[in-house]
Design a protein around this motif. Sequence first.
Motif, short mmCIF file in Angstrom:
data_model
loop_
_atom_site.label_atom_id
_atom_site.label_comp_id
_atom_site.label_asym_id
_atom_site.label_seq_id
_atom_site.Cartn_x
_atom_site.Cartn_y
_atom_site.Cartn_z
N UNK A 172 0.81 -1.22 0.00
CA UNK A 172 0.00 0.00 0.00
C UNK A 172 0.85 1.27 0.00
N UNK A 173 2.17 1.12 0.13
CA UNK A 173 3.04 2.28 -0.03
C UNK A 173 3.83 2.71 1.18
N UNK A 174 3.68 2.03 2.31
CA UNK A 174 4.46 2.41 3.49
C UNK A 174 5.80 1.67 3.49
N UNK A 175 6.86 2.29 4.00
CA UNK A 175 8.20 1.65 4.01
C UNK A 175 8.32 0.65 5.16
N UNK A 176 8.29 -0.64 4.85
CA UNK A 176 8.41 -1.68 5.86
C UNK A 176 9.85 -2.16 5.91
N UNK A 177 10.46 -2.19 7.10
CA UNK A 177 11.86 -2.60 7.21
C UNK A 177 12.07 -4.04 6.74
N UNK A 178 13.29 -4.31 6.28
CA UNK A 178 13.71 -5.66 5.92
C UNK A 178 14.93 -6.04 6.74
N UNK A 179 14.94 -7.20 7.39
CA UNK A 179 13.84 -8.16 7.45
C UNK A 179 12.65 -7.61 8.23
N UNK A 180 11.48 -8.19 8.02
CA UNK A 180 10.27 -7.72 8.68
C UNK A 180 10.40 -7.83 10.19
N UNK A 181 9.96 -6.83 10.92
CA UNK A 181 10.01 -6.90 12.39
C UNK A 181 9.19 -8.07 12.92
N UNK A 182 9.65 -8.70 13.98
CA UNK A 182 8.95 -9.83 14.58
C UNK A 182 7.76 -9.35 15.39
N UNK A 183 6.73 -10.19 15.45
CA UNK A 183 5.55 -9.87 16.26
C UNK A 183 5.87 -10.04 17.74
N UNK A 184 5.33 -9.14 18.53
CA UNK A 184 5.35 -9.27 19.99
C UNK A 184 4.26 -8.37 20.54
N UNK A 185 3.69 -8.77 21.65
CA UNK A 185 2.73 -7.87 22.30
C UNK A 185 3.47 -6.62 22.77
N UNK A 186 2.96 -5.47 22.40
CA UNK A 186 3.59 -4.22 22.76
C UNK A 186 4.64 -3.75 21.77
N UNK A 187 4.88 -4.55 20.71
CA UNK A 187 5.83 -4.10 19.67
C UNK A 187 5.33 -2.82 19.03
N UNK A 188 6.27 -1.97 18.63
CA UNK A 188 5.93 -0.72 17.94
C UNK A 188 6.93 -0.52 16.82
N UNK A 189 6.41 -0.36 15.62
CA UNK A 189 7.25 -0.21 14.44
C UNK A 189 6.80 1.03 13.68
#
Length: 231
Positions: A172-189
């Motif tokens: 959709x056009x947003x810059x997502x870091x590579x490698x993709x950030x891991x999921x965690x409760x409270x994660x903020x990217x």
Amino acid sequence: MDDSTALARLDRGVADCRACPRLVEWREEVARTKRAAFADWTYWGRPVPGFGPTDARLVIIGLAPAAHGGNRTGRMFTGDRSGDVLYRALHEVGLASQPTSVCADDGLELYGVRVTAPVHCAPPANKPTPGERDTCRHWLVQELRLLSPTLRAAVVLGAFGWQAALPAFAEAGWPVPRPSPAFAHGARVALGDLDVFGCFHVSQRNTFTGRLTPGMLREVLRTAADTAGLP
């Protein structure tokens, strides 16, 4: 075509989708056989579009509709215990007009928030396949693009949603870091002008065992709402 018209058109397209044979068969079978407690209901039995205003500043992304929740009522997180937990928390932090979501015409309004999912059909055992997730992604991508002028924060519920949402944000056009950030409760990217927050899913397993408490959910929602500039 303004954004509200475009989003309404997208929602109609979602509701008419028949792209995944296994999901079509399952959702329609559930709608025919029903659960005894809902024998007098006419089930929706179709893909469930997102719910909330077209100028949302915050989006909440789940997994998929529940067989006897969204698949019955036609509204995301409506008519099941997961929805009870989510909408109560949204109301408690001032983002919903009422604490319950029972049916599509119960008068519930969301304030600056839209609720959606990477898979729009109820899947067997609440487990879409990776192929079904990927087939459905274009709907989420289009929805995010239409929301992008106002969208400033997202809360993603659970690891499956996280893995599905990040590629959609990228497309959709947003810059997502590579490698993709891991999921965690409270994660903020941070994805440019959009902040994405991870939260354990509001599943019965998580809420009954205390893995996700009401306070934990409210904290994530309130932080995301503040980030999005919502009152």
